[in-house]
Design an enzyme around this catalytic site. Structure first.
Site, short mmCIF file in Angstrom:
data_model
loop_
_atom_site.label_atom_id
_atom_site.label_comp_id
_atom_site.label_asym_id
_atom_site.label_seq_id
_atom_site.Cartn_x
_atom_site.Cartn_y
_atom_site.Cartn_z
N HIS A 88 0.81 -1.23 0.00
CA HIS A 88 0.00 0.00 0.00
C HIS A 88 0.84 1.27 0.00
CE1 HIS A 88 -3.09 -2.92 1.31
NE2 HIS A 88 -3.99 -2.07 0.87
N HIS A 94 -12.49 -6.40 -6.08
CA HIS A 94 -12.67 -5.51 -4.94
C HIS A 94 -13.33 -4.20 -5.39
CE1 HIS A 94 -11.32 -2.88 -1.62
NE2 HIS A 94 -11.17 -4.00 -0.91
N GLU A 116 -14.43 -8.60 -0.74
CA GLU A 116 -15.10 -7.29 -0.72
C GLU A 116 -15.43 -6.88 -2.15
OE1 GLU A 116 -12.11 -4.97 1.47
OE2 GLU A 116 -13.17 -5.50 3.31
N GLU A 144 -19.92 -2.10 0.79
CA GLU A 144 -19.05 -1.34 1.69
C GLU A 144 -19.29 0.16 1.53
OE1 GLU A 144 -14.93 -2.44 1.40
OE2 GLU A 144 -14.28 -0.62 2.45
N CYS A 159 -17.21 2.52 1.69
CA CYS A 159 -16.19 3.08 0.80
C CYS A 159 -16.56 2.85 -0.67
CB CYS A 159 -14.83 2.44 1.04
SG CYS A 159 -14.10 2.87 2.61
N CYS A 179 -10.98 2.14 7.13
CA CYS A 179 -11.18 2.84 5.86
C CYS A 179 -12.51 3.56 5.80
CB CYS A 179 -11.04 1.87 4.69
SG CYS A 179 -12.20 0.49 4.74
N CYS A 180 -13.59 2.91 6.26
CA CYS A 180 -14.92 3.51 6.08
C CYS A 180 -15.14 4.78 6.92
CB CYS A 180 -16.01 2.49 6.33
SG CYS A 180 -15.98 1.10 5.16
ZN LIG Z 1 -14.19 0.95 3.78
#
Ligand SMILES: [Zn+2]
Length: 1007
Positions: A368, A475, A527, A543, A545, A611-612
């Site tokens: 990442h 994803h 995901e 999700e 995101c 993340c969310c």
């Molecule tokens: Zn997320």
């Protein structure tokens, strides 16, 4: 020490029966039940205590001034969930308490962190004395007590434990704020708001000078490259107290401070500090493995981005100063050549195991490094736009320069593309901010080489070159970020192959992979997008995101093509599957946004993988930027939001005010406050739902025969509302100051069906009104909503209600419930079914919820008669998720069926645990049947090593049942044990977990 003098609340967040605790020993503290099981907000503050007669009394205490001296929150650290401590703290702050001290355990009960299992502790007398002394000396100042040397008693185990104190105010609120009143929701907020308003004008002057000063240095590219120019968030002010005003205020008052506090408490800043320490003295290294994720640096970046947008709407010197201090922390962790990745810099010889032993070697896998760059750039550009300060932008540029040098197709460079996309759109944005084409070239490299390097899989959309793709796969967040990046780069380079590819992919999503809520990404596994038409409801991943990513993609396609259909998808996502991801108070989040729940879903204050929440931090405050857009002499009105705005039309100023209660009604008034641009066209979006098309495809259709009308007038004169081919009602005229457009949409509740190919929705309908999708939820309906049958010709009445203190419009209709009685006869009952907007679900405790409701008999699920198990009281050896799933009478299709709730002990392994049934009265039992949950080979749960059944004898002792034939541990099939009949009041299922895995189960049937 007087008992009355100091009014202290200790919140134990204890999910154990309070009867186990002798409150008299905790004088003068009180115990509050504060489990997330109870719901949030005021439910947290039920004071459970014994009165003088020994009766248990449950009071709501926060309004009681006697308790306003201090609050001690004694709670666990959170990992996977963690509503209790945070919600308690925020709500307490909201009630204006002066002193809040949060204490959390240091290292005990690791396994329990994941379950948010919080143990009650008794603080020592000496600690309380010390605390009281501090308060007595100066009741106004923050109380800091070092608890690290304190010993506390764990009331659940009787053991003595050490724990650390973390002064809540210091660590969880933004530094530099005067006092906790910053958070007070009521009186003080109004005052603050007034104060802020007074200072707005001063700030505007200041800001203008910043901008002017900045522009003279900047080489920024004025255009985005898109044929249509967005009207930036900086030009649009949302009216306070309105639908979106409330969301922005919650963002400012709760979400962003919460996210910053999490960055502190969860060690995000510490990572940067450690990296700095290592850079100063390379002999200092820090343990990185097992501490967090390789993308944890993005949480501060994303929160700074959100705070920057908020600063635009609510200028706030202290927030700005705090953000500045965070940027300082970040900047110090930057290596001399610009590389900024704390997962490596803290300990280059032994970095995070996702990082790889050298830069970029694991980028296509899990490091990442480029994902971190992407979020840093997004945050840095927003910060620069909002404040005019280049401080963060310069840091981001140095990292971007390092990437441009080291990552690329040339000899000596690492030829890698991002494992997780976002750098593509971020680098395009950095090009726009700086005018430096190298960033755009780098973005194009990252796209063009995808599918041509070592990484090749659906999961990260690298299965083939991006221009050859035509189906949304893998994803969903990575995918949508990539499509958005392709649109940005295409707009700036004129690359039509990119555009053709995203157009094809968009068609695929909208006609085969889009939920009625606008959510995308059907499966938890990876995901990811599911197969075409694979849109399960209870196990829908959707999700938060990914919903944000879906908005990004549709927004950009609108900017490219100028058609309203993209905003139809955007609006559907925005009002449903996106804002469902954050609670109305801004402090509770969903990672997945399912369309159906048995009660296994709960909002949480944070996640280990955050993340969310941090994406919500940056998205909600950016909303004003989505309302308007301009092309030549056309002004697009894309969202109906109460706002005042100043736009530029052909370089001339136009000011517009929108007044509306949308989405609660369909009346929108637009007033021209100023027009220096002469003749221009106002393009008003006529939403798809108004035109009889829920989505721009045949995936969903309205099945009622309603033809809701729209109308429009300018200064009282009727205008023809037929839209042009782009989907907009276009009114071109020489607009004058004071001109008023009145737009009206009928907002009849509508009934929607999915294409029959969507198996999960067959025979069922969803109900909508305007842009809102509705759902049935347990608190509004006093019958089992899963047994509902909707009328063939349903009619709806509008109702008014409040959820979490905000008004909503409900829909009320006649329906029936279907139940099998004990004789197995189907009984139908007339019911009144109340529906609420989907986004508002799960604010009132966990329970059943359903978006798609059966209208065809074959789609119904009549309630099963009560069984011995379903009538029993359930208990367990430790707190487990969805405990009620074991006697809900729902059995799975196979061992990994995600449409049926299950419980599990993950991540606890190798232990022996039990589940208990306490019968309503004594019963004779001789058979138990269990359905095991097993998500191998990738998941953490397997069938147990062994199990057995125990019964409670007449003395209350637990005895194994006798004569048991065998205890099967088979997958995907009922596992039944028969034993000698025994008369008892209670049974236990004792389960020994495998050495390396946890165990879970769907159902435990007793006969
Ligand atoms: Zn997320």
């Amino acid at each position: 020490m007087s008992k009355q003098k100091f009014n202290i609340i200790t919140s134990t967040c204890v999910p154990l029966p309070i009867e186990n605790v002798d409150t008299d020993q905790i004088i003068p503290a009180r115990f509050l039940k504060a489990t997330d099981k109870e719901g949030f907000g005021e439910n947290l503050f039920r004071d459970w205590r014994y009165d003088k007669q020994g009766q248990l009394v449950k009071d709501f205490v926060l309004n009681d001034p006697r308790y306003r001296d201090a609050v001690i929150l004694v709670a666990g650290r959170n990992f996977g969930s963690g509503s209790s401590r945070e919600h308690a703290a925020w709500a307490i702050a909201g009630y204006g308490f002066r002193v809040v001290i949060s204490s959390f355990f240091a290292d005990i009960h690791k396994q329990n962190e994941l379950n948010n299992f919080v143990l009650p502790v008794q603080v020592s007398e000496s600690f309380l004395q010390e605390l009281f002394q501090s308060i007595k000396e100066d009741p106004k100042t923050e109380v800091k007590v070092d608890l690290s040397a304190q010993t506390v008693t764990n009331l659940a185990t009787g053991h003595q434990e050490h724990f650390e104190i973390n002064a809540y105010k210091k660590h969880c609120l933004m530094e530099g704020l005067d006092d906790i009143d910053f958070l007070v929701q009521n009186q003080a907020k109004t005052e603050t708001w007034e104060k802020n308003r007074m200072s707005v004008m001063k700030y505007v002057v200041l800001l203008l000078s910043f901008i002017i000063c900045h522009l003279s240095f900047s080489h920024a590219v004025a255009q985005t490259g898109y044929p249509i120019t967005p009207v930036p968030f900086t030009s649009v002010k949302v009216a306070p107290g309105t639908f979106w005003g409330q969301r922005l205020e919650a963002s400012r008052n709760v979400t962003i401070p919460l996210a910053f506090s999490k960055c502190e408490s969860e060690g995000r800043y510490k990572n940067f500090d450690n990296a700095y320490e290592h850079l100063k003295d390379p002999s200092k290294v820090f343990k990185v493995n097992g501490v967090g994720y390789s993308f944890d640096d993005t949480d501060p970046y994303k929160t700074i981005e959100g705070a920057s947008y908020i600063l635009q709407t609510y200028p706030d010197k202290k927030l700005r100063a705090y953000v500045d201090s965070v940027i300082d922390i970040i900047g110090r962790a930057q290596e001399p050549d610009g590389y900024l990745y704390t997962a490596r810099t803290q300990n280059p010889a032994d970095p995070h195991h996702w990082a790889g032993d050298r830069r970029w070697v694991k980028e296509e896998d899990l490091s990442h490094e480029l994902y971190n760059l992407g979020h840093m750039v997004e945050g840095a550009v927003a910060h620069w736009q909002a404040t005019g300060s280049r401080k963060f932008l310069d840091i981001a540029r140095r990292y971007a320069d390092c990437v441009v040098r080291e990552v690329g197709p040339n000899p000596g460079q690492a030829c890698v593309v991002p494992g997780h996309q976002i750098a593509e759109m971020a680098l395009a944005r950095l090009y726009l901010a700086t005018g430096e084409k190298k960033y755009l070239d780098e973005a194009k490299f990252l796209l063009d080489y995808r599918g041509k390097t070592t990484i090749k899989n659906d999961y990260s959309q690298s299965h083939k070159p991006v221009i050859d793709q035509d189906e949304a796969v893998g994803h969903a967040v990575r995918a949508s970020y990539m499509y958005a990046g392709m649109a940005d780069v295409a707009a700036l380079t004129g690359d039509s192959a990119y555009i053709k590819a995203i157009d094809r992919i968009w068609d695929n999503i909208v006609s085969k992979k889009l939920y009625i809520t606008g959510g995308i990404g059907a499966t938890a596994s990876g995901e990811a997008f599911g197969r075409n038409y694979e849109l399960p409801n209870m196990s829908a991943y959707c999700e938060t995101c990914a919903a944000i990513g879906n908005v990004y993609v549709n927004y950009r396609l609108f900017l490219l093509h100028g058609e309203s259909k993209y905003y139809d998808v955007l609006e559907r996502t925005l009002y449903n599957g996106l804002i469902s991801g954050v609670s109305l108070d801004g402090g509770g989040f969903f990672y997945p946004n399912p369309l159906e729940s048995m009660g296994q879903h709960q909002r949480q204050a944070w996640f280990g993988c955050a993340c969310c929440p941090s994406n919500i931090c940056r998205f909600i405050p950016s909303l004003p930027g989505y309302v308007y857009a301009v092309k030549d002499k056309n002004v697009y009105v894309n969202l109906f939001v109460a706002t005042s705005s100043t736009l530029e039309v052909s370089g001339k100023k136009v000011s517009l005010t929108q007044q509306t209660n949308y989405p609660w009604d369909g009346d929108i008034d637009i007033t021209v406050d100023k027009n220096a641009a002469g003749t221009f066209a106002l393009k008003l979006r006529i939403p798809g739902w108004q035109k009889g098309q829920p989505v721009p495809s045949d995936l969903y259709r309205y099945t009622d025969n309603l033809r809701p009308t729209a109308s429009c007038s300018v200064n009282g004169e009727i205008v023809n509302v037929t839209p042009t081919s782009d989907g907009y009602l276009t009114i071109e005229r020489k607009w004058k100051k004071g001109d008023k457009v009145q737009l009206h949409f009928d907002m009849e509740p509508r009934v929607v069906r999915a294409l029959d190919r969507v198996a999960a929705d067959r025979g069922m309908v969803a109900v909508e009104r305007g842009p809102l999708v509705y759902c049935a939820e347990h608190p509004d309906n006093n019958f089992d909503i899963f047994s509902t049958l909707l009328n063939q010709e349903p009619t709806f009445q509008l109702g008014k209600a409040e959820v979490a203190g905000t008004p909503i419009t409900t829909l009320i209709t006649d329906a029936q419930s279907l139940d099998f009685n004990k004789q197995g006869k189907l009984v139908t009952k007339d019911q009144t079914l109340t529906l609420i907007p989907y986004y508002a679900w799960c604010h009132r405790g966990s329970g059943k919820m359903r978006v798609w409701l059966p209208q065809d008999l074959k789609a119904t699920t009549p309630a099963q008669p009560a069984t011995l198990a379903s009538e029993s009281k359930v208990s367990s050896s430790m707190r487990v998720p969805a405990l009620s799933s074991i006697n809900d009478r729902l059995v799975p299709r196979d061992e990994n069926d995600r449409s049926v709730p299950y419980t599990h002990w993950w991540p606890k392994k190798a232990s022996t645990e039990w589940l208990g049934y306490e019968f309503a009265q004594e019963a004779t039992v001789q058979t138990c049947t269990v359905y095991w949950f097993d998500d191998g080979p990738w998941g953490g749960c397997r069938v147990p090593k062994s199990w057995r059944v125990l019964y409670q004898d007449s003395k209350g002792e637990w005895q194994p049942v006798s004569g048991a034939d065998h205890y099967p541990t088979l997958k995907g099939t009922p596992c039944t044990v028969n034993f000698t009949p025994v008369k008892t009041r209670a049974l236990r299922l004792e389960i020994t977990q495998p050495d390396d895995f946890s165990t879970g189960l769907f159902e435990w049937i007793v006969k």
